[in-house]
Design a protein around this motif. Structure first.
Motif: not given
Length: 127
Positions: A55-72
């Protein structure tokens, strides 16, 4: 056999928020890199977010970066997708996925990288 089950989809107004959950059976879930994808009607499957096993490393598509957050939460065998500032173009069926073979302590961001998929949960954003 590990199975993934998404929940949390529904109807929301533009600008609102939703949190999707993806629960898994099986203890090996905690070692799997995970991802979220979506598919809008008539469009191809789109990568959204990925997370490594810890859970320490995450990566986002540009279309959702800053709006969506992934966690586990590995103790609960669950991965989440917090979605804020939703737009009508976010309307789609959302899928979680797990890479179950040949993985490292990394994240993966193409659909071919994942072997296990949930059944999807529909998100509709009204404008």
């Amino acid at each position: 056999q590990v199975q993934l089950v998404e929940s949390g989809g529904g109807l929301v107004q533009a600008g609102g928020s939703l949190r999707l959950s993806c629960a898994a059976s099986g203890r090996t879930f905690r070692t799997y890199p995970l991802g979220w994808f979506r598919q809008a009607s008539g469009k191809e499957l789109e990568f959204l977010a990925a997370i490594n096993w810890s859970g320490q490393n995450t990566y986002y598509a540009d279309s959702v970066n800053g709006r969506f957050t992934i966690s586990r939460d590995n103790a609960k065998s669950t991965v989440y997708l917090q979605m804020n500032s939703l737009k009508s173009e976010d309307t789609a069926v959302y899928y979680c996925a797990a890479r179950t073979t040949y993985y490292t302590d990394n994240y993966y961001y193409t659909s071919d990288d994942y072997q296990l998929w949930g059944q999807g949960t529909k998100v509709t954003v009204s404008s």
